[in-house]
Design a protein around this motif. Structure first.
Motif, mmCIF file in Angstrom:
data_model
loop_
_atom_site.group_PDB
_atom_site.id
_atom_site.type_symbol
_atom_site.label_atom_id
_atom_site.label_comp_id
_atom_site.label_asym_id
_atom_site.label_seq_id
_atom_site.Cartn_x
_atom_site.Cartn_y
_atom_site.Cartn_z
ATOM 1 N N UNK A 111 8.374 8.445 54.387
ATOM 2 C CA UNK A 111 9.814 9.169 54.221
ATOM 3 C C UNK A 111 9.702 10.517 54.839
ATOM 4 N N UNK A 112 10.840 10.883 54.915
ATOM 5 C CA UNK A 112 11.073 12.314 54.904
ATOM 6 C C UNK A 112 10.089 13.138 54.160
ATOM 7 N N UNK A 113 9.417 14.245 54.768
ATOM 8 C CA UNK A 113 8.623 15.012 53.850
ATOM 9 C C UNK A 113 9.061 15.682 52.911
ATOM 10 N N UNK A 114 10.328 15.898 52.707
ATOM 11 C CA UNK A 114 11.087 16.392 51.528
ATOM 12 C C UNK A 114 11.745 15.463 50.451
ATOM 13 N N UNK A 115 11.592 14.362 50.855
ATOM 14 C CA UNK A 115 12.294 13.440 50.072
ATOM 15 C C UNK A 115 11.496 13.175 48.644
ATOM 16 N N UNK A 116 12.062 13.419 47.607
ATOM 17 C CA UNK A 116 11.416 13.071 46.154
ATOM 18 C C UNK A 116 10.152 13.934 45.938
ATOM 19 N N UNK A 117 9.994 14.802 46.957
ATOM 20 C CA UNK A 117 8.545 15.705 46.873
ATOM 21 C C UNK A 117 8.256 16.078 45.422
ATOM 22 N N UNK A 118 9.423 16.797 44.748
ATOM 23 C CA UNK A 118 9.140 17.494 43.154
ATOM 24 C C UNK A 118 8.891 16.254 42.417
ATOM 25 N N UNK A 119 9.480 15.212 42.384
ATOM 26 C CA UNK A 119 9.133 13.857 41.578
ATOM 27 C C UNK A 119 7.383 13.567 41.766
ATOM 28 N N UNK A 120 7.281 13.531 42.958
ATOM 29 C CA UNK A 120 5.919 13.330 43.317
ATOM 30 C C UNK A 120 4.775 14.041 43.024
ATOM 31 N N UNK A 121 5.243 15.355 43.154
ATOM 32 C CA UNK A 121 4.271 16.438 42.510
ATOM 33 C C UNK A 121 4.187 16.450 41.188
ATOM 34 N N UNK A 122 5.013 16.140 40.398
ATOM 35 C CA UNK A 122 5.057 15.802 38.968
ATOM 36 C C UNK A 122 4.130 14.757 38.446
ATOM 37 N N UNK A 123 4.273 13.666 39.193
ATOM 38 C CA UNK A 123 3.798 12.327 38.827
ATOM 39 C C UNK A 123 2.142 12.852 39.149
ATOM 40 N N UNK A 124 1.831 13.250 40.221
ATOM 41 C CA UNK A 124 0.361 13.642 40.660
ATOM 42 C C UNK A 124 -0.111 14.612 39.438
ATOM 43 N N UNK A 125 0.497 15.567 39.195
ATOM 44 C CA UNK A 125 -0.034 16.448 38.124
ATOM 45 C C UNK A 125 -0.192 15.680 36.594
ATOM 46 N N UNK A 126 0.899 15.050 36.342
ATOM 47 C CA UNK A 126 0.585 14.254 35.105
ATOM 48 C C UNK A 126 -0.460 13.375 34.937
ATOM 49 N N UNK A 127 -0.739 12.653 36.199
ATOM 50 C CA UNK A 127 -2.060 11.950 36.132
ATOM 51 C C UNK A 127 -3.166 12.555 36.074
ATOM 52 N N UNK A 128 -3.383 13.672 36.837
ATOM 53 C CA UNK A 128 -4.549 14.479 36.416
ATOM 54 C C UNK A 128 -4.782 15.274 35.496
ATOM 55 N N UNK A 129 -3.685 15.705 34.756
ATOM 56 C CA UNK A 129 -3.723 16.394 33.604
ATOM 57 C C UNK A 129 -4.077 15.578 32.464
ATOM 58 N N UNK A 130 -3.605 14.112 32.444
ATOM 59 C CA UNK A 130 -3.891 13.154 31.444
ATOM 60 C C UNK A 130 -5.524 12.898 31.455
ATOM 61 N N UNK A 131 -5.841 12.765 32.973
ATOM 62 C CA UNK A 131 -7.144 12.313 32.957
ATOM 63 C C UNK A 131 -8.021 13.439 32.335
ATOM 64 N N UNK A 132 -7.923 14.342 32.579
ATOM 65 C CA UNK A 132 -8.818 15.581 32.298
ATOM 66 C C UNK A 132 -8.725 15.629 30.693
#
Length: 157
Positions: A111-132
């Protein structure tokens, strides 16, 4: 070079197995956090594929194995039934985050680099936060079991 069978595939996981799993999970969390910090840029496709494979491995084998070990600790030397249920709920949420994250990463590739980047960043952070968070809980139980000299036994049928 491919290695032979590892402790990840052990039939009877132990507290040591869980500690090894946690080291693998912490490394994955660091890599995911670095990816989130580097957005909107994503690594090359082969790296995204390896990352997705690692996420799914953690969401599958690692989480199930932890539950098995804690269920097999001697009565009174491991988490209570209510605590185990809390862990199962945490793991279910982590597995959902893993599925969603892998899908979002694949969707974001190309995708274009800016497309849905905020949503992806949130999902990445949710995953590592939950794991930790789950790792911290499990490590407190591992420490208590070690102080008590407990090891998982044969699971009663």
């Amino acid at each position: 070079m491919l290695a032979g069978p590892s402790r990840l595939d052990a039939a009877e996981p132990t507290l040591d197995t869980l500690e090894e799993d946690h080291a693998i999970q912490r490394a994955l969390c660091r890599d995911i956090e670095a990816l989130a910090d580097g957005l909107p840029k994503l690594p090359p496709l082969p790296e995204v594929r390896r990352l997705c494979d690692r996420v799914m491995r953690v969401a599958g084998a690692h989480l199930v194995r932890a539950e098995l070990v804690f269920e097999r600790l001697p009565a009174g030397q491991g988490p209570s039934d209510a605590e185990l249920e809390t862990l199962r709920e945490m793991h279910a949420l982590d597995a959902t985050h893993a599925d969603d994250l892998v899908m979002a990463l694949w969707d974001h590739v190309g995708r274009e680099p800016e497309a849905h980047v905020g949503q992806l960043a949130y999902m990445l952070r949710c995953f590592f936060d939950g794991c930790r968070r789950a790792i911290a809980l499990k490590e407190s139980w591992i420490a208590a079991a070690r102080r008590a000299g407990a090891e998982p036994g044969v699971r009663p049928d």
